[in-house]
Design an enzyme around this catalytic site. Structure first.
Site, short mmCIF file in Angstrom:
data_model
loop_
_atom_site.label_atom_id
_atom_site.label_comp_id
_atom_site.label_asym_id
_atom_site.label_seq_id
_atom_site.Cartn_x
_atom_site.Cartn_y
_atom_site.Cartn_z
N ASP A 41 0.94 -0.95 0.10
CA ASP A 41 -0.08 0.00 0.38
C ASP A 41 0.89 1.07 -0.26
O ASP A 41 1.91 1.09 0.58
CB ASP A 41 -0.98 0.06 1.05
CG ASP A 41 -2.40 -0.99 0.78
OD1 ASP A 41 -2.34 -1.20 0.14
OD2 ASP A 41 -2.87 -0.78 1.84
N LYS A 63 -2.97 2.81 -1.51
CA LYS A 63 -4.01 3.38 -0.67
C LYS A 63 -3.32 4.33 -0.04
O LYS A 63 -2.64 4.42 0.62
CB LYS A 63 -4.76 2.41 -0.24
CG LYS A 63 -5.78 2.60 0.72
CD LYS A 63 -6.20 0.91 1.59
CE LYS A 63 -7.35 0.54 2.24
NZ LYS A 63 -7.24 1.68 3.49
N MET A 178 -7.37 9.27 9.69
CA MET A 178 -8.33 10.50 8.58
C MET A 178 -8.81 10.85 9.07
O MET A 178 -10.06 11.44 8.81
CB MET A 178 -8.34 8.80 7.73
CG MET A 178 -7.77 8.45 7.28
SD MET A 178 -8.32 5.85 7.05
CE MET A 178 -8.98 5.50 8.22
C1 LIG Z 1 -5.84 3.28 5.66
S1 LIG Z 1 -5.35 3.97 7.50
C2 LIG Z 1 -4.43 2.83 7.61
C3 LIG Z 1 -3.55 3.01 8.97
C4 LIG Z 1 -2.30 1.51 9.59
N1 LIG Z 1 -3.18 0.35 9.19
C5 LIG Z 1 -2.37 1.76 10.97
O1 LIG Z 1 -2.18 0.74 11.60
O2 LIG Z 1 -1.85 3.09 11.28
C6 LIG Z 1 -4.17 5.99 7.19
C7 LIG Z 1 -4.25 6.64 7.71
O3 LIG Z 1 -3.33 6.63 9.07
C8 LIG Z 1 -2.87 7.07 10.14
N2 LIG Z 1 -1.64 7.40 9.76
C9 LIG Z 1 -0.61 5.98 8.64
N3 LIG Z 1 0.69 6.04 9.23
C10 LIG Z 1 1.08 7.50 9.86
C11 LIG Z 1 2.26 8.04 9.94
N4 LIG Z 1 3.53 7.56 9.59
N5 LIG Z 1 1.94 9.25 10.77
C12 LIG Z 1 0.39 9.90 10.76
N6 LIG Z 1 -0.39 9.06 10.75
C13 LIG Z 1 -0.40 8.07 10.10
C14 LIG Z 1 -3.62 8.51 8.93
O4 LIG Z 1 -4.16 8.45 9.77
C15 LIG Z 1 -3.99 7.69 7.35
O5 LIG Z 1 -4.60 8.35 7.26
#
Ligand SMILES: C[S@@+](CC[C@H](N)C(=O)[O-])C[C@H]1O[C@@H](n2cnc3c(N)ncnc32)[C@H](O)[C@@H]1O
Length: 267
Positions: A41, A63, A178
């Site tokens: 992703d 994604k 998100m």
């Molecule tokens: C589709 S969700 C996936 C979450 C992922 N499965 C997890 O456990 O972190 C995507 C969201 O996760 C958050 N996110 C993912 N990586 C991030 C990072 N390195 N720093 C801040 N927010 C992050 C943000 O809110 C982003 O919009």
């Protein structure tokens, strides 16, 4: 790589963690090293992608905020197809596959199709980004409860699936994924639900990566104005955020002391 005569491979839903390669699990790293196919992703960190062996087929599924480059059904069909021809298929997802990662949906489809599948948990962004910002999500004196909540409910089409007002009264630390496009509405609902206007809030963008940004503000400043920070960001709401200035912040890239991890030599 196809393997003639192979009856059925296995799909591993692997959590890549939030970006810092040091946060990938030992099991996830070992599976990547043995992968025949890796389907990944958008939020999987580039330094983690470097661990994919050159012999493995790489497929970008893309994604961002719930929108796929490949539609979800196509990703599931691809996983099934690859599991029939390759031994080790790694479905690599940012953070943890079962936290807002559609890992549950993908795993269910594979189980229903009779494809062997296993999950390898990862460190979710909400936990890691907060920790790197110096925010413990619980604290004996400040918070006994945490909720992970999605803020991805598009403006204009808003259906109140998340009861922000009820959460405001019931949970001390809120970790919102998100939420950037809906932040003003979320803040207004939390205030209406009884959260104090001066409740501290952290917005952490690209947590645990070299691009990490940490913004500290108050809940009332978020209501009625566009989000001051772009995705991908985690929002942490609650008294624990007040520790952010007191505890050290980790600024990637973090250097790992391999000597400290090595086995001590026998005398
Ligand atoms: C589709 S969700 C996936 C979450 C992922 N499965 C997890 O456990 O972190 C995507 C969201 O996760 C958050 N996110 C993912 N990586 C991030 C990072 N390195 N720093 C801040 N927010 C992050 C943000 O809110 C982003 O919009």
């Amino acid at each position: 790589m196809t393997r003639p005569g192979l009856e059925m491979g296995k799909v591993y839903l692997v959590g890549a963690g939030p970006g810092d390669p040091g946060l990938l699990t030992v099991k996830g790293k070992a599976l990547l090293a043995h992968a025949d196919v890796v389907i990944y992703d958008a939020l999987v960190g580039s330094s983690i992608l470097e661990l994919i062996p050159p012999t493995a087929e790489r497929i970008y599924a893309g994604k961002h905020c719930g929108a796929h480059t490949l539609p979800q059904e196509q990703i599931t069909a691809l996983l099934m197809e690859k599991a029939r021809t390759a031994a080790v298929v790694v479905r690599l997802k940012g953070g943890d596959p079962f936290i807002f990662g559609r890992g549950g949906e993908e795993m269910l489809a594979l189980v229903q199709a009779g494809i062997p599948v296993e999950v390898v948990p990862g460190i979710t962004a909400g936990i890691a980004a907060s920790a790197y910002a110096g925010i413990p999500l619980t604290h004996r004196d400040l918070s006994s409860s945490v909720a992970f909540v999605t803020g991805h409910e598009a403006a204009g089409k808003y259906r109140p699936q998340v009861n922000w007002r009820a959460l405001a009264g019931a949970v001390e630390t809120l970790v919102i994924y998100m939420g950037m496009h809906n932040l003003s509405h979320i803040a207004a609902e939390l205030l209406a639900g009884g959260k104090a206007p001066d409740t501290p809030v952290a917005l952490i963008r690209w947590g645990t990566t070299p691009e990490q940004e940490i913004h500290l503000l108050r809940l009332q400043t978020l209501a009625g104005q566009p989000s001051p920070v772009a995705p991908p960001s985690i929002v942490v709401v609650g008294a624990v955020v007040s520790l952010a200035g007191l505890l050290p912040t980790l600024r990637p890239p973090v250097s790992y002391c391999s000597a400290a991890l090595a086995q001590p030599e026998s005398p």
